[in-house]
Scaffold this motif. Structure first.
Motif, short mmCIF file in Angstrom:
data_model
loop_
_atom_site.label_atom_id
_atom_site.label_comp_id
_atom_site.label_asym_id
_atom_site.label_seq_id
_atom_site.Cartn_x
_atom_site.Cartn_y
_atom_site.Cartn_z
N VAL A 177 129.50 104.69 13.74
CA VAL A 177 128.89 104.26 12.46
C VAL A 177 129.55 102.97 11.98
O VAL A 177 128.87 102.05 11.50
CB VAL A 177 129.03 105.39 11.40
N THR A 178 130.87 102.88 12.14
CA THR A 178 131.58 101.67 11.72
C THR A 178 131.09 100.45 12.51
O THR A 178 130.85 99.38 11.94
CB THR A 178 133.10 101.85 11.93
N ARG A 179 130.93 100.62 13.82
CA ARG A 179 130.46 99.51 14.66
C ARG A 179 129.04 99.10 14.28
O ARG A 179 128.70 97.92 14.21
CB ARG A 179 130.51 99.92 16.14
N MET A 180 128.23 100.11 14.01
CA MET A 180 126.84 99.83 13.62
C MET A 180 126.82 99.10 12.26
O MET A 180 126.02 98.18 12.06
CB MET A 180 126.05 101.14 13.55
N ALA A 181 127.68 99.52 11.36
CA ALA A 181 127.73 98.89 10.03
C ALA A 181 128.21 97.45 10.13
O ALA A 181 127.72 96.57 9.41
CB ALA A 181 128.64 99.70 9.10
N ARG B 14 127.74 95.46 12.57
CA ARG B 14 126.58 94.72 13.09
C ARG B 14 125.56 94.51 11.96
O ARG B 14 125.00 93.43 11.82
CB ARG B 14 125.96 95.53 14.23
N ALA B 15 125.36 95.55 11.17
CA ALA B 15 124.35 95.49 10.10
C ALA B 15 124.72 94.47 9.02
O ALA B 15 123.85 93.86 8.42
CB ALA B 15 124.20 96.87 9.47
#
Lengths: 85, 208
Positions: free
Chosen positions: A8-12, A14-15
């Motif tokens: 989730v942290t990596r996705m955030a 990126r977001a």
């Protein structure tokens, strides 16, 4: 292991690189505030007109009463009217 | 600029120019100067405040909706609410912090109102777990937004502030108005629910 949170942290991360749509709110905000002020003014104007009308009625009525009360002979005339047939 | 207010810690001070002897004034906090002008009745001052911060507020609220029209409306609502409470603003913290608190409340209210109307398909859990680095930023944002939408509003709010906004516990507490202990408890529960959701959707932890 908090692997799902890492995901989730990596996705955030990126977001967060996403560009945000341009918003130009100033004109609309000022227009909305002006219309609110106009509405408030309108309510105040109606209240002022209503209280002015009420005050005019009350003062007209009190003026007639005052005239009757302040006439020194009015009571005498009324008494004589009842005594003299 | 030769005349304006020098706003520093709520006090005004003038500085003389060596060349002309006229007071040279520096405005260190444009927000404070504009707020004071606004309270004096200068309408254009508030428009300047809105223009200065609308980008930051839009960025924050973009985590609460993916609809541009709704975003525009929410940004307007934030500035309208801020205007109504302008007299109660105490300049101990920057104006933007105060706006961010209002924006968080606005987003939270929006979610709560929408919660009743949302169709079940909006809460559908993710069925795949793409590699974040392979995603376009907008795809990653959309994906995470959808995942968080599967959670209750309070959990969603805490996770949004934690992961999207990278707020600390103290910042979240200040923005929402909860105690730090409550934020910690909510964050713990929200992470647990998120983990369960992802596992149910097929996500498996990779142990080294």
């Amino acid at each position: 292991m908090k692997d799902h949170l890492t995901y989730v942290t990596r996705m955030a991360e990126r977001a967060r690189l996403e560009p945000v749509p341009d918003v130009h709110a100033a004109t609309a905000v000022m227009a909305r505030l002006r219309s609110e002020v106009r509405q408030n003014d309108l309510v105040l104007a109606w209240m002022a007109a209503a209280s002015a009308a009420l005050a005019a009625g009350v003062s007209a009525y009190s003026l007639t009463i005052l005239r009757a009360l302040s006439d020194p002979l009015a009571t005498l005339f009324q008494m004589s009217a009842t005594l003299i047939p | 600029m030769t005349s304006a207010a020098l706003a520093l810690d709520g006090r005004a001070a003038g500085v003389s120019s060596h060349a002309t002897g006229e007071p040279v004034v520096l405005t260190l906090d444009p927000d404070r100067a504009d707020i004071e002008a606004c309270l004096r009745g200068e309408g254009s001052a508030y428009a300047r405040i809105v223009r200065r911060h609308e980008g930051d507020i839009a960025r924050q609220l973009w985590r609460f909706t993916r609809d541009r029209d709704e975003l525009e409306d929410m940004v307007q609502d934030v500035f309208i609410e801020a205007y109504r409470g302008l007299r109660s603003f105490r300049s101990r913290a920057p104006f933007l912090h105060w706006l961010r608190r209002i924006a968080t409340r606005t987003g939270y209210r929006y979610w709560r109102q929408r919660e009743r109307d949302r169709a079940a398909r909006d809460r559908a859990a993710p069925d795949s777990f793409p590699t974040p680095e392979d995603q376009e930023p907008s795809e990653a944002a959309e994906y995470l937004f959808r995942v968080f939408q599967c959670l209750p509003v309070d959990d969603r709010l805490v996770l949004t502030l934690l992961y999207f906004e990278r707020c600390s516990t103290e910042e979240i507490a200040a923005r929402i108005g909860w105690s730090r202990a409550l934020v910690k408890v909510r964050a713990f529960r929200a992470r647990k629910k998120l983990r369960r959701l992802m596992e149910q959707a097929g996500y498996r932890e990779v142990t080294p």
